[in-house]
Scaffold this motif. Structure first.
Motif, mmCIF file in Angstrom:
data_model
loop_
_atom_site.group_PDB
_atom_site.id
_atom_site.type_symbol
_atom_site.label_atom_id
_atom_site.label_comp_id
_atom_site.label_asym_id
_atom_site.label_seq_id
_atom_site.Cartn_x
_atom_site.Cartn_y
_atom_site.Cartn_z
ATOM 1 N N ALA A 23 -25.658 -5.959 9.847
ATOM 2 C CA ALA A 23 -24.872 -7.036 10.449
ATOM 3 C C ALA A 23 -24.867 -8.275 9.572
ATOM 4 N N GLU A 24 -23.763 -9.004 9.662
ATOM 5 C CA GLU A 24 -23.631 -10.286 8.996
ATOM 6 C C GLU A 24 -22.940 -11.222 9.971
ATOM 7 N N SER A 25 -23.330 -12.484 9.955
ATOM 8 C CA SER A 25 -22.704 -13.426 10.874
ATOM 9 C C SER A 25 -22.224 -14.665 10.125
ATOM 10 N N PHE A 26 -21.222 -15.301 10.698
ATOM 11 C CA PHE A 26 -20.645 -16.526 10.152
ATOM 12 C C PHE A 26 -20.580 -17.544 11.291
ATOM 13 N N THR A 27 -20.812 -18.817 10.971
ATOM 14 C CA THR A 27 -20.831 -19.863 11.974
ATOM 15 C C THR A 27 -20.015 -21.065 11.499
ATOM 16 N N THR A 28 -19.302 -21.695 12.450
ATOM 17 C CA THR A 28 -18.569 -22.929 12.179
ATOM 18 C C THR A 28 -18.768 -23.884 13.353
ATOM 19 N N THR A 29 -18.268 -25.085 13.192
ATOM 20 C CA THR A 29 -18.330 -26.047 14.294
ATOM 21 C C THR A 29 -17.054 -26.029 15.120
ATOM 22 N N THR A 30 -15.993 -25.431 14.570
ATOM 23 C CA THR A 30 -14.720 -25.311 15.282
ATOM 24 C C THR A 30 -14.545 -23.864 15.742
ATOM 25 N N ASP A 31 -13.426 -23.573 16.376
ATOM 26 C CA ASP A 31 -13.181 -22.207 16.854
ATOM 27 C C ASP A 31 -13.015 -21.275 15.655
ATOM 28 N N ILE A 32 -13.940 -20.371 15.501
ATOM 29 C CA ILE A 32 -13.980 -19.468 14.341
ATOM 30 C C ILE A 32 -12.812 -18.475 14.346
ATOM 31 N N ARG A 33 -12.254 -18.229 15.524
ATOM 32 C CA ARG A 33 -11.102 -17.315 15.610
ATOM 33 C C ARG A 33 -9.863 -17.921 14.982
ATOM 34 N N LEU A 34 -9.869 -19.247 14.784
ATOM 35 C CA LEU A 34 -8.730 -19.944 14.193
ATOM 36 C C LEU A 34 -9.001 -20.360 12.747
ATOM 37 N N ASP A 35 -10.060 -19.833 12.163
ATOM 38 C CA ASP A 35 -10.417 -20.137 10.781
ATOM 39 C C ASP A 35 -9.859 -19.040 9.878
ATOM 40 N N GLU A 36 -8.874 -19.401 9.095
ATOM 41 C CA GLU A 36 -8.182 -18.425 8.239
ATOM 42 C C GLU A 36 -9.126 -17.766 7.245
ATOM 43 N N THR A 37 -10.031 -18.536 6.670
ATOM 44 C CA THR A 37 -10.970 -17.994 5.678
ATOM 45 C C THR A 37 -11.879 -16.943 6.294
ATOM 46 N N ILE A 38 -12.407 -17.213 7.467
ATOM 47 C CA ILE A 38 -13.299 -16.266 8.143
ATOM 48 C C ILE A 38 -12.547 -15.001 8.527
ATOM 49 N N GLN A 39 -11.351 -15.145 9.097
ATOM 50 C CA GLN A 39 -10.581 -13.975 9.530
ATOM 51 C C GLN A 39 -10.206 -13.092 8.334
ATOM 52 N N THR A 40 -9.851 -13.726 7.223
ATOM 53 C CA THR A 40 -9.535 -12.976 6.010
ATOM 54 C C THR A 40 -10.783 -12.278 5.465
ATOM 55 N N THR A 41 -11.927 -12.947 5.545
ATOM 56 C CA THR A 41 -13.191 -12.351 5.107
ATOM 57 C C THR A 41 -13.532 -11.116 5.930
ATOM 58 N N LEU A 42 -13.323 -11.184 7.244
ATOM 59 C CA LEU A 42 -13.569 -10.025 8.106
ATOM 60 C C LEU A 42 -12.716 -8.837 7.659
ATOM 61 N N LEU A 43 -11.457 -9.088 7.354
ATOM 62 C CA LEU A 43 -10.572 -8.012 6.892
ATOM 63 C C LEU A 43 -11.042 -7.427 5.559
ATOM 64 N N LYS A 44 -11.516 -8.279 4.668
ATOM 65 C CA LYS A 44 -12.018 -7.788 3.375
ATOM 66 C C LYS A 44 -13.241 -6.897 3.574
ATOM 67 N N ILE A 45 -14.115 -7.285 4.493
ATOM 68 C CA ILE A 45 -15.297 -6.464 4.782
ATOM 69 C C ILE A 45 -14.875 -5.104 5.325
ATOM 70 N N ILE A 46 -13.896 -5.094 6.236
ATOM 71 C CA ILE A 46 -13.390 -3.843 6.810
ATOM 72 C C ILE A 46 -12.803 -2.957 5.716
ATOM 73 N N ASP A 47 -12.007 -3.557 4.844
ATOM 74 C CA ASP A 47 -11.386 -2.793 3.750
ATOM 75 C C ASP A 47 -12.431 -2.213 2.798
ATOM 76 N N ARG A 48 -13.396 -3.017 2.414
ATOM 77 C CA ARG A 48 -14.423 -2.559 1.463
ATOM 78 C C ARG A 48 -15.318 -1.487 2.055
ATOM 79 N N ALA A 49 -15.529 -1.547 3.371
ATOM 80 C CA ALA A 49 -16.366 -0.547 4.041
ATOM 81 C C ALA A 49 -15.599 0.745 4.303
ATOM 82 N N GLU A 50 -14.282 0.694 4.095
ATOM 83 C CA GLU A 50 -13.408 1.833 4.386
ATOM 84 C C GLU A 50 -13.638 2.332 5.812
ATOM 85 N N ALA A 51 -13.707 1.371 6.747
ATOM 86 C CA ALA A 51 -13.975 1.683 8.154
ATOM 87 C C ALA A 51 -12.840 2.493 8.764
ATOM 88 N N LYS A 52 -13.203 3.543 9.471
ATOM 89 C CA LYS A 52 -12.227 4.365 10.180
ATOM 90 C C LYS A 52 -12.008 3.854 11.594
#
Length: 95
Positions: free
Chosen positions: A53-82
């Motif tokens: 597991a890895e976690s990310f934290t912000t002071t604002t709504d993290i669901r609206l943080d473009e950098t975090i959301q893009t990072t999540l997608l990169k992790i999914i792609d690199r893990a080749e998650a099914k």
């Protein structure tokens, strides 16, 4: 990638359903159910294996943080998650 595209892609990956392992789970946390300030992404390579597991934290709504959301997608792609499990409900952090 802009925020709207990232959110749509996460939702699309989640709606694909269960296709086995590797598996990614995403859970949001916050001070209340309407503000997510933390996200945890966990990776399980195969059934019965230990999750990483890895976690990310912000002071604002993290669901609206473009950098975090893009990072999540990169992790999914690199893990080749099914399978991607996206828990949209925000869990309240204990104080």
């Amino acid at each position: 990638m802009n925020l709207d595209k990232a959110q749509k892609r996460l939702t699309k990956l989640h709606k694909r359903g269960d296709h086995g392992y590797p598996l990614i789970q995403i859970q949001y946390f916050g001070a209340n159910t309407s503000l997510a300030t933390k996200v945890e992404i966990s990776f399980t390579p195969e059934q019965g294996a230990q999750s990483f597991a890895e976690s990310f934290t912000t002071t604002t709504d993290i669901r609206l943080d473009e950098t975090i959301q893009t990072t999540l997608l990169k992790i999914i792609d690199r893990a080749e998650a099914k399978t991607v499990v996206l828990r949209e409900q925000v869990l309240v952090l204990a104080k």
